[in-house]
Design an enzyme around this catalytic site. Structure first.
Site, PDB file in Angstrom:
ATOM      1  N   ASP A 195       0.865  -1.181   0.000  1.00 45.12           N
ATOM      2  CA  ASP A 195       0.000   0.000   0.000  1.00 45.12           C
ATOM      3  C   ASP A 195       0.904   1.234   0.000  1.00 45.12           C
ATOM      4  O   ASP A 195       2.129   1.102  -0.129  1.00 45.12           O
ATOM      5  CB  ASP A 195      -0.952  -0.021   1.211  1.00 45.12           C
ATOM      6  CG  ASP A 195      -2.297   0.607   0.882  1.00 45.12           C
ATOM      7  OD1 ASP A 195      -2.312   1.779   0.466  1.00 45.12           O
ATOM      8  OD2 ASP A 195      -3.337  -0.065   1.019  1.00 45.12           O
ATOM      9  N   HIS A 269      -3.058   3.228  -4.592  1.00 42.30           N
ATOM     10  CA  HIS A 269      -2.424   2.736  -3.345  1.00 42.30           C
ATOM     11  C   HIS A 269      -0.993   2.241  -3.585  1.00 42.30           C
ATOM     12  O   HIS A 269      -0.555   1.283  -2.956  1.00 42.30           O
ATOM     13  CB  HIS A 269      -3.270   1.608  -2.724  1.00 42.30           C
ATOM     14  CG  HIS A 269      -4.514   2.113  -2.052  1.00 42.30           C
ATOM     15  ND1 HIS A 269      -4.506   2.599  -0.763  1.00 42.30           N
ATOM     16  CD2 HIS A 269      -5.791   2.229  -2.491  1.00 42.30           C
ATOM     17  CE1 HIS A 269      -5.748   2.985  -0.437  1.00 42.30           C
ATOM     18  NE2 HIS A 269      -6.540   2.770  -1.466  1.00 42.30           N
ATOM     19  N   GLU A 346      -9.968   2.692  -4.916  1.00 37.89           N
ATOM     20  CA  GLU A 346      -9.633   4.097  -4.660  1.00 37.89           C
ATOM     21  C   GLU A 346      -8.490   4.594  -5.535  1.00 37.89           C
ATOM     22  O   GLU A 346      -7.559   5.238  -5.052  1.00 37.89           O
ATOM     23  CB  GLU A 346      -9.285   4.275  -3.169  1.00 37.89           C
ATOM     24  CG  GLU A 346     -10.470   3.937  -2.281  1.00 37.89           C
ATOM     25  CD  GLU A 346     -10.127   3.893  -0.795  1.00 37.89           C
ATOM     26  OE1 GLU A 346     -10.997   4.269  -0.001  1.00 37.89           O
ATOM     27  OE2 GLU A 346      -9.010   3.474  -0.426  1.00 37.89           O
ATOM     28  N   TRP A 412     -16.750  -4.250  -1.028  1.00 34.41           N
ATOM     29  CA  TRP A 412     -16.469  -3.553   0.240  1.00 34.41           C
ATOM     30  C   TRP A 412     -17.345  -2.325   0.436  1.00 34.41           C
ATOM     31  O   TRP A 412     -17.638  -1.959   1.567  1.00 34.41           O
ATOM     32  CB  TRP A 412     -14.982  -3.195   0.347  1.00 34.41           C
ATOM     33  CG  TRP A 412     -14.498  -2.052  -0.509  1.00 34.41           C
ATOM     34  CD1 TRP A 412     -14.141  -2.112  -1.820  1.00 34.41           C
ATOM     35  CD2 TRP A 412     -14.293  -0.697  -0.099  1.00 34.41           C
ATOM     36  NE1 TRP A 412     -13.732  -0.873  -2.258  1.00 34.41           N
ATOM     37  CE2 TRP A 412     -13.802   0.018  -1.214  1.00 34.41           C
ATOM     38  CE3 TRP A 412     -14.458  -0.006   1.111  1.00 34.41           C
ATOM     39  CZ2 TRP A 412     -13.493   1.387  -1.174  1.00 34.41           C
ATOM     40  CZ3 TRP A 412     -14.143   1.348   1.155  1.00 34.41           C
ATOM     41  CH2 TRP A 412     -13.675   2.032   0.021  1.00 34.41           C
ATOM     42  N   ASP A 439     -11.695  -2.681  11.546  1.00 34.85           N
ATOM     43  CA  ASP A 439     -10.834  -1.592  12.007  1.00 34.85           C
ATOM     44  C   ASP A 439     -11.666  -0.414  12.513  1.00 34.85           C
ATOM     45  O   ASP A 439     -11.151   0.441  13.221  1.00 34.85           O
ATOM     46  CB  ASP A 439      -9.924  -1.094  10.879  1.00 34.85           C
ATOM     47  CG  ASP A 439     -10.709  -0.589   9.676  1.00 34.85           C
ATOM     48  OD1 ASP A 439     -11.646  -1.297   9.242  1.00 34.85           O
ATOM     49  OD2 ASP A 439     -10.408   0.513   9.169  1.00 34.85           O
ATOM     50  N   THR A 486      -5.014  -1.375   9.206  1.00 27.35           N
ATOM     51  CA  THR A 486      -4.251  -1.183  10.452  1.00 27.35           C
ATOM     52  C   THR A 486      -3.705   0.239  10.655  1.00 27.35           C
ATOM     53  O   THR A 486      -2.740   0.418  11.375  1.00 27.35           O
ATOM     54  CB  THR A 486      -3.103  -2.209  10.534  1.00 27.35           C
ATOM     55  OG1 THR A 486      -2.281  -2.059   9.373  1.00 27.35           O
ATOM     56  CG2 THR A 486      -3.631  -3.622  10.631  1.00 27.35           C
ATOM     57  N   GLU A 487      -4.331   1.222  10.020  1.00 26.95           N
ATOM     58  CA  GLU A 487      -3.917   2.594  10.322  1.00 26.95           C
ATOM     59  C   GLU A 487      -3.949   2.842  11.835  1.00 26.95           C
ATOM     60  O   GLU A 487      -3.082   3.517  12.386  1.00 26.95           O
ATOM     61  CB  GLU A 487      -4.868   3.609   9.658  1.00 26.95           C
ATOM     62  CG  GLU A 487      -4.746   3.706   8.151  1.00 26.95           C
ATOM     63  CD  GLU A 487      -5.713   2.778   7.424  1.00 26.95           C
ATOM     64  OE1 GLU A 487      -6.169   1.772   8.018  1.00 26.95           O
ATOM     65  OE2 GLU A 487      -6.008   3.065   6.246  1.00 26.95           O
TER      66      GLU A 487
HETATM   67  C1  ACM Z   1     -10.850  -0.478   0.740  1.00 26.42           C
HETATM   68  O1  ACM Z   1     -11.321  -0.410   1.875  1.00 26.42           O
HETATM   69  N1  ACM Z   1     -10.281   0.591   0.196  1.00 26.42           N
HETATM   70  C2  ACM Z   1     -10.901  -1.686  -0.023  1.00 26.42           C
END
Ligand code: ACM
Length: 627
Positions: A195, A269, A346, A412, A439, A486-487
């Site tokens: 990422d 990403h 994204e 998602w 998360d 995991t931010e």
């Molecule tokens: C995602 O949560 N950007 C897949």
């Protein structure tokens, strides 16, 4: 009977675990308590029947020997007996099992070793919670209640995703996490390896991916508010897995009947890859560094966004496809999973739209939009994977502009992407962020460690999830996942805190029959698993015990409304700057909050003992919540 053995028999009866103590997660398809119990002793032999069942027998022996201190023997025949069915039991399928425990012994049968492994997970959960201890526990009786179980999963894909880019987890931590999810009969570990904040997989033909891409500048504090790298600042915060590490983890997971799905997130990403090889993006900006948790995007709240730093690969550059061919060659050789996850989420197309080469490509190919250009890119990636014998799976954005042939979709942004893909005849894994993004905040931001999160997923909300939409051919819905970004998880302990009990609830959803869903019953089982997790040293969140405080303004009066996710809790509060307890007012109806510098302090109790955390809400906070 001599009096000492009579006494001993009495002791056994008193200590026999009661049927109501049975708390298996995920809930088995059929569970019938019988009279009596099976007692494990130092002399108990574990019998593997056929050679193919020996690994699971050895694993059980090791797991039972540690806490009990017994050195259990593994032989062909034993009191705990495994058996692979000579004639397959059609009800059980590939992963199902039957388990019968009586005073005489325990018999676990299945069509395949995976089923025996799941039988073991259930058997371990029938033992007292101390069985989870990684060290010896002094306990005089180790027994399981007599029971007859027939069990098999609702879905064949039961996954958990772990993001190791935003924060790196060591090989040992990854193995421990795999152990934790194996206990709950998960069978896919989706490993988010790349990422913007770190490239974590060694690619031998592209060494800079880890030399540069696995390191970022060290920062402390709130993710998203951290300082960007300063010019010349050394990148000392490093972490990646060598290919040997990866093979070791894949084998470790395979021993637990978990397949590892690798994710290489492209074309967006990709900042860590671009930091290593800036020629891969349109801007070719050599000042791009691996992101350390500083903000680089504007999010407009309607699903649109702008990346202030270029983090997407250039779809018009043939070098990019050669790069991806090298990456996927090595990934395909390492991972036996039939799919490779290619991200696709994204992706910001703003730099593409300004790039003359992208514009020329669009003209040449008759491509009109950024989405269509991403679709062109994804289709090229799909061809690369297909040439290596792999199927492509990606986030639901890969639908935009046209889905690549044969690609599977991981939905998602709600269920809609999954529904659309299934209607088009593509395979789907459901992992909608409003239900199974583990998360996200799970309780009140005033007491949760993670105070900022774009949504909240309380345990009760997650438990409502059903991955099977109405009117869709079920053959396309492979199953579901819980995803841990995991931010907000800088440590392994925090990763567990976010994961459990929510991933336990998701295990019920992905394994157990839909008809068996029962929130109150799940909570009772969950509480028994808290005890097990305590012995295992596994962290978990007790957020579901906390009060839920909302507010309204009625006839000009500020009113606080308090609720709980779990039934049968008592709520106590104060408005006088003292701490609430069982002797302060008990909440029975909405509270009017007086004018002034007032704080409402709320706590939950059960059976005279505090169970939730104290939540302090200032008048200003309540006014904010009333809006
Ligand atoms: C995602 O949560 N950007 C897949």
């Amino acid at each position: 009977m001599r009096s000492s053995s009579l006494l001993f028999a009495l002791f056994l009866v008193i200590h026999a675990p009661a049927a109501q103590n049975i708390a298996v997660i995920p809930q088995p398809v059929s569970l019938q308590p019988l009279k009596g119990s099976f007692r494990l002793t130092a002399q108990t032999v574990i019998g593997y029947g056929q050679t193919a069942a020996k690994p699971v027998a050895d694993m059980l022996a090791a797991q039972l020997s540690t806490p009990t201190g017994y050195r259990l023997k593994v032989q062909r025949q034993g009191q705990i007996q495994f058996r692979l069915n000579a004639k397959p039991n059609a009800t059980l399928g590939r992963e199902g099992y039957t388990l019968e425990a009586t005073a005489q012994g325990v018999r676990i049968a299945a069509n395949e070793p995976a089923g025996l492994f799941y039988g073991v997970q259930t058997l371990l959960q029938l033992f007292p919670p101390e069985i989870e201890s990684p060290t010896r526990v002094r306990k005089s009786v180790w027994s399981v209640p007599a029971v007859r179980i027939t069990d098999y999963p609702r879905f064949g894909w039961r996954g958990v995703m772990l993001d190791v880019s935003r924060h790196f987890f060591t090989k040992e931590e990854v193995k421990r996490y795999i152990d934790r999810i194996a206990r709950y009969k998960y069978n896919v570990f989706h490993w988010h390896l790349t990422d913007d904040q770190g490239w974590r997989i060694e690619i031998k033909s592209l060494p800079k991916l880890t030399e540069v891409g696995a390191c970022r500048v060290k920062r402390y504090g709130k993710w998203g508010l951290l300082d960007a790298p300063k010019p010349g600042e050394p990148a000392t915060d490093c972490g990646f897995y060598t290919q040997d590490d990866i093979r070791e983890i894949i084998a470790y997971a395979a021993g637990r009947h978990i397949s590892v799905l690798p994710e290489i997130d492209v074309p967006g990403h990709s900042m860590a890859a671009i930091a290593a090889y800036p020629e891969l993006c349109c801007t070719k900006d050599t000042s791009i560094r691996v992101n350390p948790g500083s903000t680089f995007a504007e999010w407009y709240g309607d699903g649109t966004f702008k990346m202030l730093i270029d983090n997407s690969l250039n779809p018009s550059d043939e070098q990019v496809y050669s790069f991806l061919d090298k990456v996927f060659t090595e990934v395909a050789e390492l991972f036996p999973h039939p799919y490779i996850h290619v991200g696709g989420d994204e992706c910001y197309t703003g730099y593409w739209e300004k790039d003359p080469n992208c514009q020329a490509l669009m003209q040449r190919e008759g491509i009109k939009t950024g989405h269509e250009l991403q679709s062109y890119f994804m289709k090229r990636v799909e061809k690369i994977l297909r040439a290596k014998g792999k199927k492509m799976i990606g986030w639901d954005e890969i639908l935009e502009g046209g889905l690549a042939p044969g690609a599977a979709v991981m939905s998602w942004q709600g269920l809609k992407g999954g529904i659309e893909a299934a209607r088009l005849g593509h395979e789907v894994v459901m992992s909608p962020n409003d239900y199974v993004y583990i998360d996200l905040l799970q309780g009140d931001p005033l007491v949760e460690p993670d105070q900022t999160s774009y949504k909240r997923v309380r345990l009760s909300k997650l438990y409502e999830f059903d991955p099977m939409p109405e009117g869709i051919d079920p053959k396309y819905i492979l199953g579901g996942q819980a995803n841990l970004w995991t931010e907000k998880a800088p440590t392994y302990r925090m990763a567990e805190y976010l994961s459990f009990p929510r991933a336990w609830a998701a295990a019920d959803i992905y394994w157990s029959p839909k008809e068996s869903k029962n929130w109150d019953a799940f909570i009772r089982r969950m509480e028994r698993h808290f005890e097990r997790a305590d012995f295992a040293g596994c962290n978990y969140a007790r957020s579901a015990y906390d009060a839920i405080v909302t507010a309204s303004i009625t006839d000009g009066k500020l009113m606080a409304h308090i609720n709980t996710e779990i039934a049968g809790l008592d709520i106590f509060y104060t408005l006088d700057e003292t701490l609430p307890d069982a002797f302060t007012p008990r909440y029975t109806q909405p509270i009017e909050i007086p004018e002034g510098p007032v704080t409402l302090k709320v706590i939950t109790y059960r059976g005279g003992k505090p169970v939730g955390r104290m939540i302090p809400l200032s008048r200003e906070e309540l006014v904010k919540r009333a809006k």
